[in-house]
Scaffold this motif. Sequence first.
Motif, short mmCIF file in Angstrom:
data_model
loop_
_atom_site.label_atom_id
_atom_site.label_comp_id
_atom_site.label_asym_id
_atom_site.label_seq_id
_atom_site.Cartn_x
_atom_site.Cartn_y
_atom_site.Cartn_z
N GLU A 156 0.75 -1.32 -0.28
CA GLU A 156 -0.13 0.45 0.07
C GLU A 156 0.57 1.33 -0.02
O GLU A 156 1.86 1.17 0.37
CB GLU A 156 -0.97 0.21 1.24
CG GLU A 156 -2.13 -0.94 1.35
CD GLU A 156 -3.04 -1.30 2.27
OE1 GLU A 156 -2.22 -0.21 3.50
OE2 GLU A 156 -3.94 -1.44 3.01
N THR A 157 0.78 2.17 -0.50
CA THR A 157 1.24 3.40 -0.89
C THR A 157 0.35 4.59 0.00
O THR A 157 -0.99 4.33 -0.09
CB THR A 157 1.39 4.36 -2.09
OG1 THR A 157 0.22 4.42 -2.74
CG2 THR A 157 2.79 2.99 -3.06
N ALA A 158 0.80 5.65 0.33
CA ALA A 158 0.57 7.05 1.23
C ALA A 158 1.81 8.17 1.43
O ALA A 158 2.67 7.79 1.50
CB ALA A 158 0.92 6.48 2.41
N ILE A 159 1.20 9.00 1.49
CA ILE A 159 1.86 10.17 1.68
C ILE A 159 2.43 10.49 2.64
O ILE A 159 1.49 11.15 3.44
CB ILE A 159 1.24 11.44 0.54
CG1 ILE A 159 1.15 11.63 -0.58
CG2 ILE A 159 1.32 13.05 0.53
CD1 ILE A 159 2.06 10.85 -2.08
N THR A 205 4.93 12.41 6.12
CA THR A 205 5.36 13.66 5.89
C THR A 205 7.18 13.54 6.60
O THR A 205 6.87 13.22 7.57
CB THR A 205 4.96 14.88 6.06
OG1 THR A 205 3.54 15.03 5.87
CG2 THR A 205 6.33 16.08 6.61
N GLU A 207 6.65 16.04 1.87
CA GLU A 207 6.26 15.18 1.75
C GLU A 207 7.14 14.16 0.95
O GLU A 207 7.62 14.41 0.20
CB GLU A 207 4.97 15.26 0.78
CG GLU A 207 3.67 15.94 2.18
CD GLU A 207 3.16 16.64 1.48
OE1 GLU A 207 2.75 16.70 0.20
OE2 GLU A 207 1.68 16.65 2.54
N TYR A 208 6.29 13.13 1.34
CA TYR A 208 7.34 12.08 0.29
C TYR A 208 6.23 10.83 0.29
O TYR A 208 5.19 10.31 0.93
CB TYR A 208 8.06 11.21 0.06
CG TYR A 208 8.43 10.09 1.66
CD1 TYR A 208 8.49 8.96 1.77
CD2 TYR A 208 8.70 10.70 2.79
CE1 TYR A 208 8.73 8.44 2.52
CE2 TYR A 208 9.18 9.92 4.20
CZ TYR A 208 8.54 8.39 3.95
OH TYR A 208 9.41 7.84 4.83
N THR A 209 6.08 9.81 -0.61
CA THR A 209 5.43 8.08 -1.10
C THR A 209 6.36 7.45 -0.60
O THR A 209 6.92 7.61 -0.49
CB THR A 209 5.21 8.43 -2.69
OG1 THR A 209 4.39 9.06 -3.05
CG2 THR A 209 4.12 7.11 -2.40
N THR A 254 5.69 3.22 1.03
CA THR A 254 5.45 1.50 0.18
C THR A 254 5.69 1.17 1.67
O THR A 254 6.47 1.12 2.32
CB THR A 254 6.04 0.83 -0.51
OG1 THR A 254 5.88 2.61 -1.59
CG2 THR A 254 5.55 0.02 -1.11
N THR A 269 7.78 0.22 6.35
CA THR A 269 7.30 0.80 5.16
C THR A 269 8.63 1.41 4.76
O THR A 269 10.10 1.57 6.17
CB THR A 269 6.57 1.68 6.40
OG1 THR A 269 5.52 1.40 6.75
CG2 THR A 269 6.41 3.22 4.78
N CYS A 279 11.71 8.14 4.17
CA CYS A 279 12.45 8.59 2.92
C CYS A 279 13.33 8.63 2.18
O CYS A 279 14.62 8.18 3.07
CB CYS A 279 12.98 10.30 4.46
SG CYS A 279 13.08 11.84 3.54
#
Length: 261
Positions: free
Chosen positions: A6-9, A11, A17-19, A21, A36, A39
């Motif tokens: 699953e991906t999420a934005i 901080t 911010e970065y995506t 996974t 997860t 950064c």
Amino acid sequence: MTDTKETAIVTCEKHGEYTATTTTMIWQFGPPHEWTTRCPACEQEREERRAQAEAEYLERQRRQRIAGNRERANIPERFTGSTFENYVASTTGQRRALSVSRAFAENFDAIRKTGSSLTFCGGPGCGKTHLACAIANHLLNSERKVIYTQAIELVRAIRDTWRRDSSESETTVIARYRSTDLLIVDEIGVQFGSEAEKAQLFDVLDGRYREMRPSLIISNLSEKGLQECLGPRVFDRLMEIDSTMVLFNWGSYRRVPKSPR
């Protein structure tokens, strides 16, 4: 086993911010395992710090090896700062001596493959030891192993092993002189040359000759005088395999008046 992503934005407090996974691995037995991604900018900084720390560690190790080699090289204190740059070359002969010495040091890898040697002959005070130690300093900075010794010191080191309380064997001492990348033997002259001394020097230089290891010989004698002093066996080995002799046939630097301060 199955896994889901699953991906999420998210901080990062430092980079924004970065995506990210999130991967979840589900096993048939036992609890699921989840992680997860971090950064990417932080990860890059960590990798750069790790690489820098490794580079600094390797550099410290290199400097320690050089320091150890330099201590064992036995270069006289007066010549520890000798370089090609601070050698005074104002005549054609001096410039040739400098050029030959620099080429010997800078092309040592090729010279090592041929086992070529270098001989400096000429009167005292002409800069022979300065250039020999400039070669040594250049090689030491490249992590090569060098030993500087006077002829009588080499003979004495071998003979000292004959004492009952000696901590080294004759074989060990000779092997040390034979195995170093470059052996510099200075002060081969009228004080040196008995048959026993010649035999001991021959033992060292012949071993280096057979193992294709270069030697640098320094003498205040002429070419003929050096040949008579060393004898034909040693002299022939020094002159073989594209080896070079440089004649220092100018006046002594020591007699040049110093300029007033």
